[in-house]
Design a protein around this motif. Structure first.
Motif, PDB file in Angstrom:
ATOM      1  N   VAL A 141       0.839  -1.202   0.000  1.00 44.18           N
ATOM      2  CA  VAL A 141       0.000   0.000   0.000  1.00 44.18           C
ATOM      3  C   VAL A 141       0.874   1.252   0.000  1.00 44.18           C
ATOM      4  CG1 VAL A 141      -1.743   1.295   1.258  1.00 44.18           C
ATOM      5  CG2 VAL A 141      -1.909  -1.188   1.125  1.00 44.18           C
ATOM      6  N   ALA A 142       1.896   1.270   0.845  1.00 44.03           N
ATOM      7  CA  ALA A 142       2.796   2.422   0.900  1.00 44.03           C
ATOM      8  C   ALA A 142       3.576   2.577  -0.403  1.00 44.03           C
ATOM      9  CB  ALA A 142       3.755   2.274   2.084  1.00 44.03           C
ATOM     10  N   ILE A 143       3.970   1.446  -1.015  1.00 47.23           N
ATOM     11  CA  ILE A 143       4.721   1.499  -2.278  1.00 47.23           C
ATOM     12  C   ILE A 143       3.880   2.154  -3.369  1.00 47.23           C
ATOM     13  CG2 ILE A 143       5.649   0.064  -4.153  1.00 47.23           C
ATOM     14  CD1 ILE A 143       6.541  -1.928  -1.953  1.00 47.23           C
ATOM     15  N   VAL A 144       2.648   1.694  -3.515  1.00 37.23           N
ATOM     16  CA  VAL A 144       1.782   2.224  -4.565  1.00 37.23           C
ATOM     17  C   VAL A 144       1.424   3.677  -4.285  1.00 37.23           C
ATOM     18  CG1 VAL A 144      -0.477   1.998  -5.684  1.00 37.23           C
ATOM     19  CG2 VAL A 144       0.886  -0.041  -5.201  1.00 37.23           C
ATOM     20  N   ASN A 145       1.114   3.995  -3.039  1.00 33.40           N
ATOM     21  CA  ASN A 145       0.775   5.383  -2.712  1.00 33.40           C
ATOM     22  C   ASN A 145       1.954   6.330  -2.936  1.00 33.40           C
ATOM     23  OD1 ASN A 145      -1.844   4.819  -2.040  1.00 33.40           O
ATOM     24  ND2 ASN A 145      -1.507   4.768   0.170  1.00 33.40           N
ATOM     25  N   GLY A 146       3.178   5.781  -2.890  1.00 34.15           N
ATOM     26  CA  GLY A 146       4.364   6.595  -3.111  1.00 34.15           C
ATOM     27  C   GLY A 146       4.647   6.889  -4.572  1.00 34.15           C
ATOM     28  N   MET A 147       3.935   6.219  -5.492  1.00 33.01           N
ATOM     29  CA  MET A 147       4.117   6.492  -6.915  1.00 33.01           C
ATOM     30  C   MET A 147       3.285   7.715  -7.293  1.00 33.01           C
ATOM     31  SD  MET A 147       3.933   2.614  -8.477  1.00 33.01           S
ATOM     32  CE  MET A 147       5.136   1.370  -8.010  1.00 33.01           C
ATOM     33  N   PRO A 148       3.905   8.740  -7.913  1.00 33.40           N
ATOM     34  CA  PRO A 148       3.195  10.005  -8.177  1.00 33.40           C
ATOM     35  C   PRO A 148       1.867   9.829  -8.916  1.00 33.40           C
ATOM     36  CG  PRO A 148       5.531  10.224  -8.676  1.00 33.40           C
ATOM     37  CD  PRO A 148       5.294   8.774  -8.387  1.00 33.40           C
ATOM     38  N   GLN A 149       1.848   8.927  -9.897  1.00 30.19           N
ATOM     39  CA  GLN A 149       0.636   8.755 -10.697  1.00 30.19           C
ATOM     40  C   GLN A 149      -0.385   7.823 -10.053  1.00 30.19           C
ATOM     41  OE1 GLN A 149       3.607   7.570 -11.097  1.00 30.19           O
ATOM     42  NE2 GLN A 149       3.759   5.918 -12.567  1.00 30.19           N
ATOM     43  N   GLY A 163      -0.989   7.825  -6.457  1.00 32.00           N
ATOM     44  CA  GLY A 163      -1.263   8.234  -5.086  1.00 32.00           C
ATOM     45  C   GLY A 163      -2.707   7.981  -4.686  1.00 32.00           C
ATOM     46  N   GLY A 164      -2.894   7.322  -3.547  1.00 25.85           N
ATOM     47  CA  GLY A 164      -4.234   7.030  -3.060  1.00 25.85           C
ATOM     48  C   GLY A 164      -4.830   5.742  -3.574  1.00 25.85           C
ATOM     49  N   LYS A 165      -4.122   5.049  -4.491  1.00 25.98           N
ATOM     50  CA  LYS A 165      -4.658   3.809  -5.066  1.00 25.98           C
ATOM     51  C   LYS A 165      -4.160   2.558  -4.339  1.00 25.98           C
ATOM     52  CE  LYS A 165      -6.769   5.688  -8.723  1.00 25.98           C
ATOM     53  NZ  LYS A 165      -6.337   7.081  -8.596  1.00 25.98           N
ATOM     54  N   GLY A 166      -3.321   2.753  -3.314  1.00 27.60           N
ATOM     55  CA  GLY A 166      -2.712   1.609  -2.648  1.00 27.60           C
ATOM     56  C   GLY A 166      -3.720   0.652  -2.037  1.00 27.60           C
ATOM     57  N   ALA A 167      -4.765   1.193  -1.412  1.00 29.25           N
ATOM     58  CA  ALA A 167      -5.771   0.331  -0.787  1.00 29.25           C
ATOM     59  C   ALA A 167      -6.479  -0.542  -1.818  1.00 29.25           C
ATOM     60  CB  ALA A 167      -6.789   1.188  -0.035  1.00 29.25           C
ATOM     61  N   TRP A 168      -6.683  -0.008  -3.026  1.00 26.23           N
ATOM     62  CA  TRP A 168      -7.360  -0.793  -4.063  1.00 26.23           C
ATOM     63  C   TRP A 168      -6.448  -1.875  -4.626  1.00 26.23           C
ATOM     64  CZ3 TRP A 168     -12.224  -0.271  -3.595  1.00 26.23           C
ATOM     65  CH2 TRP A 168     -12.777   0.952  -3.203  1.00 26.23           C
ATOM     66  N   VAL A 169      -5.152  -1.588  -4.681  1.00 31.45           N
ATOM     67  CA  VAL A 169      -4.204  -2.620  -5.105  1.00 31.45           C
ATOM     68  C   VAL A 169      -4.151  -3.742  -4.061  1.00 31.45           C
ATOM     69  CG1 VAL A 169      -1.756  -3.085  -5.585  1.00 31.45           C
ATOM     70  CG2 VAL A 169      -2.843  -1.031  -6.509  1.00 31.45           C
ATOM     71  N   PHE A 170      -4.196  -3.362  -2.781  1.00 34.46           N
ATOM     72  CA  PHE A 170      -4.207  -4.383  -1.717  1.00 34.46           C
ATOM     73  C   PHE A 170      -5.487  -5.209  -1.780  1.00 34.46           C
ATOM     74  CE2 PHE A 170      -4.277  -5.600   2.927  1.00 34.46           C
ATOM     75  CZ  PHE A 170      -3.146  -6.396   2.862  1.00 34.46           C
ATOM     76  N   LEU A 191       6.608  -6.592 -10.871  1.00 37.15           N
ATOM     77  CA  LEU A 191       5.753  -5.917 -11.850  1.00 37.15           C
ATOM     78  C   LEU A 191       5.500  -4.438 -11.563  1.00 37.15           C
ATOM     79  CD1 LEU A 191       2.990  -8.381 -13.137  1.00 37.15           C
ATOM     80  CD2 LEU A 191       4.703  -7.128 -14.449  1.00 37.15           C
ATOM     81  N   PRO A 192       5.264  -4.038 -10.298  1.00 35.17           N
ATOM     82  CA  PRO A 192       5.036  -2.601 -10.060  1.00 35.17           C
ATOM     83  C   PRO A 192       6.200  -1.715 -10.496  1.00 35.17           C
ATOM     84  CG  PRO A 192       4.323  -3.878  -8.166  1.00 35.17           C
ATOM     85  CD  PRO A 192       5.039  -4.830  -9.068  1.00 35.17           C
ATOM     86  N   LEU A 193       7.414  -2.298 -10.602  1.00 33.38           N
ATOM     87  CA  LEU A 193       8.574  -1.509 -10.989  1.00 33.38           C
ATOM     88  C   LEU A 193       8.783  -1.481 -12.505  1.00 33.38           C
ATOM     89  CD1 LEU A 193      11.160  -2.717  -8.321  1.00 33.38           C
ATOM     90  CD2 LEU A 193       9.723  -0.681  -8.254  1.00 33.38           C
ATOM     91  N   LEU A 194       8.085  -2.375 -13.214  1.00 33.38           N
ATOM     92  CA  LEU A 194       8.297  -2.478 -14.657  1.00 33.38           C
ATOM     93  C   LEU A 194       7.431  -1.516 -15.452  1.00 33.38           C
ATOM     94  CD1 LEU A 194       8.593  -6.360 -14.995  1.00 33.38           C
ATOM     95  CD2 LEU A 194      10.391  -4.659 -14.645  1.00 33.38           C
ATOM     96  N   GLY A 220       4.652   2.164 -14.759  1.00 36.13           N
ATOM     97  CA  GLY A 220       4.133   3.063 -13.748  1.00 36.13           C
ATOM     98  C   GLY A 220       2.632   3.156 -13.671  1.00 36.13           C
ATOM     99  N   GLY A 221       1.913   2.339 -14.473  1.00 36.78           N
ATOM    100  CA  GLY A 221       0.478   2.464 -14.516  1.00 36.78           C
ATOM    101  C   GLY A 221      -0.239   1.614 -13.492  1.00 36.78           C
ATOM    102  N   LEU A 222      -1.521   1.916 -13.310  1.00 37.14           N
ATOM    103  CA  LEU A 222      -2.336   1.151 -12.377  1.00 37.14           C
ATOM    104  C   LEU A 222      -2.496  -0.296 -12.839  1.00 37.14           C
ATOM    105  CD1 LEU A 222      -4.115   1.150  -9.852  1.00 37.14           C
ATOM    106  CD2 LEU A 222      -6.031   1.882 -11.271  1.00 37.14           C
ATOM    107  N   GLY A 223      -2.576  -0.515 -14.163  1.00 35.27           N
ATOM    108  CA  GLY A 223      -2.736  -1.865 -14.681  1.00 35.27           C
ATOM    109  C   GLY A 223      -1.586  -2.769 -14.295  1.00 35.27           C
ATOM    110  N   THR A 224      -0.359  -2.260 -14.388  1.00 35.37           N
ATOM    111  CA  THR A 224       0.811  -3.047 -14.010  1.00 35.37           C
ATOM    112  C   THR A 224       0.810  -3.352 -12.520  1.00 35.37           C
ATOM    113  OG1 THR A 224       2.062  -1.936 -15.751  1.00 35.37           O
ATOM    114  CG2 THR A 224       3.325  -3.155 -14.134  1.00 35.37           C
ATOM    115  N   ALA A 225       0.472  -2.349 -11.714  1.00 31.24           N
ATOM    116  CA  ALA A 225       0.421  -2.558 -10.264  1.00 31.24           C
ATOM    117  C   ALA A 225      -0.646  -3.593  -9.899  1.00 31.24           C
ATOM    118  CB  ALA A 225       0.137  -1.235  -9.558  1.00 31.24           C
TER     119      ALA A 225
END
Length: 395
Positions: free
Chosen positions: A233-241, A243-250, A290-293, A295-300
């Motif tokens: 959650v913190a990793i995804v929220n730390g990506m500028p594009q 931000g705030g999507k970490g809970a949905w990725v979890f 994958l989240p590092l490959l 920067g989009g939400l789809g990859t995360a």
């Protein structure tokens, strides 16, 4: 539905609700609440890692304690006591202040999680085998994914209305409800050595080399798991594009994990458990990166699905294999393996949290976790060779 099927469903539901309590509320509620605690309670990145490490230190302590217990009646009593600890440690997080007290409560929560995970799974497997049902734990371990889903949705729904303290209180209230149902629906264990058909249940332990390699592979699985599970959650929220999507990725992690154990049970039936473990471990190594490959939400999201869809399957298959080696004492080997899993999880969160605080990024932690998972994949491959050469008893 006859009485036997109804009782089987009730026992499985007791196990699922127990795992939602232990792994969902007591363990995984911390992950979506971590960004909120950093924002509202002033919890630093390094301190967040130390709290996660304290949780796994408690988990390891509980696993070591469980490995020393062979009496089924005592296991049942300790399992039920673990429910009380899980609820108390969760609710008190909203009362306490200060990193030292939070760390103590996370330790207690980890201790309770070990009791719920190992003693509970052992009790469920013992009941299934004793009543001549399949000893696969896929349905039981779906509680891990469901716990993640429930916690993710709960935090997403509560955050606009409640601060971090109130959310811990509400999770404690949810824990009370889960504990009551899980307590009532799980029957007291039958301590006789006979299965329901009258067949004698006999332990068939594996060879020493097989056990050592299995512990090494599961150690790697623990290290690979903990980085994403704690910080995703913190990793995804730390990506500028993002931000705030970490809970949905979890949430995607949980949705993938819920059916994963049943799916991997089916795969293991066709390919063999070790072949299935090799595949799951390799896929998890890729999913972590994958989240590092991109920067989009789809990859995360894709990385979250791969991670959730594999880590729960690995846990389920390893625990089921351990239970088949020790049908009369399932927690014996489960505890040893979980100790290896837990050792990896104590140091990794603290190290990754410290690195994130120094570098402002979790990227190195993800690379490290993926590399360790690849080592684990190789160890599962070696296990397959040992099994072919007769190094493991037929399970």
């Amino acid at each position: 539905m006859n009485d036997e099927d109804r009782q089987r469903l009730q026992v499985l539901c007791a196990g699922i609700l127990g795992l939602i309590l232990f792994l969902g509320v007591a363990r995984f509620a911390y992950t979506p609440l971590l960004p909120l605690m950093r924002e509202q309670a002033g919890l630093g990145a390094a301190a967040g890692g130390w709290l996660a490490a304290a949780n796994y230190a408690g988990y390891l302590s509980g696993a070591l304690l469980a490995s020393k217990i062979s009496d089924l009646g005592l296991k049942d009593r300790l399992y039920r006591a673990s429910m009380v600890l899980a609820v108390a440690a969760t609710a008190l997080m909203g009362v306490a202040s200060g990193e030292a007290v939070w760390a103590l409560l996370r330790f207690v929560a980890g201790l309770s999680t070990a009791g719920g995970m190992l003693l509970g799974s052992g009790l469920i497997m013992n009941w299934l085998m004793r009543h001549r049902h399949r000893s696969e734990l896929g349905i039981h371990f779906s509680g891990i994914g469901l716990g993640i889903v429930i916690c993710s949705l709960a935090v997403a729904a509560m955050s606009p209305w409640f601060d971090w303290r109130a959310q811990w209180f509400l999770f404690g209230a949810l824990g009370v409800l889960l504990a009551i149902l899980a307590w009532r629906w799980l029957p007291r264990p039958d301590v006789t050595p006979l299965a329901g058909s009258g067949a004698h249940m006999q332990d068939r332990p594996p060879g020493r080399l097989f056990l050592v390699l299995m512990m090494g592979a599961y150690f790697c699985a623990g290290a690979g798991f903990v980085v994403s599970a704690t910080f995703i959650v913190a990793i995804v929220n730390g990506m500028p594009q993002l931000g705030g999507k970490g809970a949905w990725v979890f949430l995607a992690v949980g949705l993938a994990a819920a059916p994963a154990c049943v799916v991997w049970d089916l795969i293991a039936r066709r390919t063999g458990q070790l072949n299935a473990l090799i595949l799951a471990s390799a896929l998890q190594a890729f999913g972590i990166l994958l989240p590092l490959l991109g920067g989009g939400l789809g990859t995360a999201m894709a990385g979250a699905v791969l991670f959730g869809g594999t880590f729960a399957g690995i846990v389920s298959m390893v625990m089921a294999m351990a239970g088949r080696f020790y049908p009369t004492r399932p927690a014996k080997m489960m505890s040893k393996l979980t100790a290896a899993y837990g050792v990896a999880q104590i140091g990794a969160p603290a190290i990754i949290g410290w690195l994130a605080g120094q570098n402002g990024s979790y990227a190195f932690g993800l690379y490290l976790a993926s590399a360790v998972m690849l080592v684990g994949t190789l160890l599962f491959g070696l296990l397959r060779l040992v099994e072919r050469r007769g190094g493991a008893q037929a399970a």
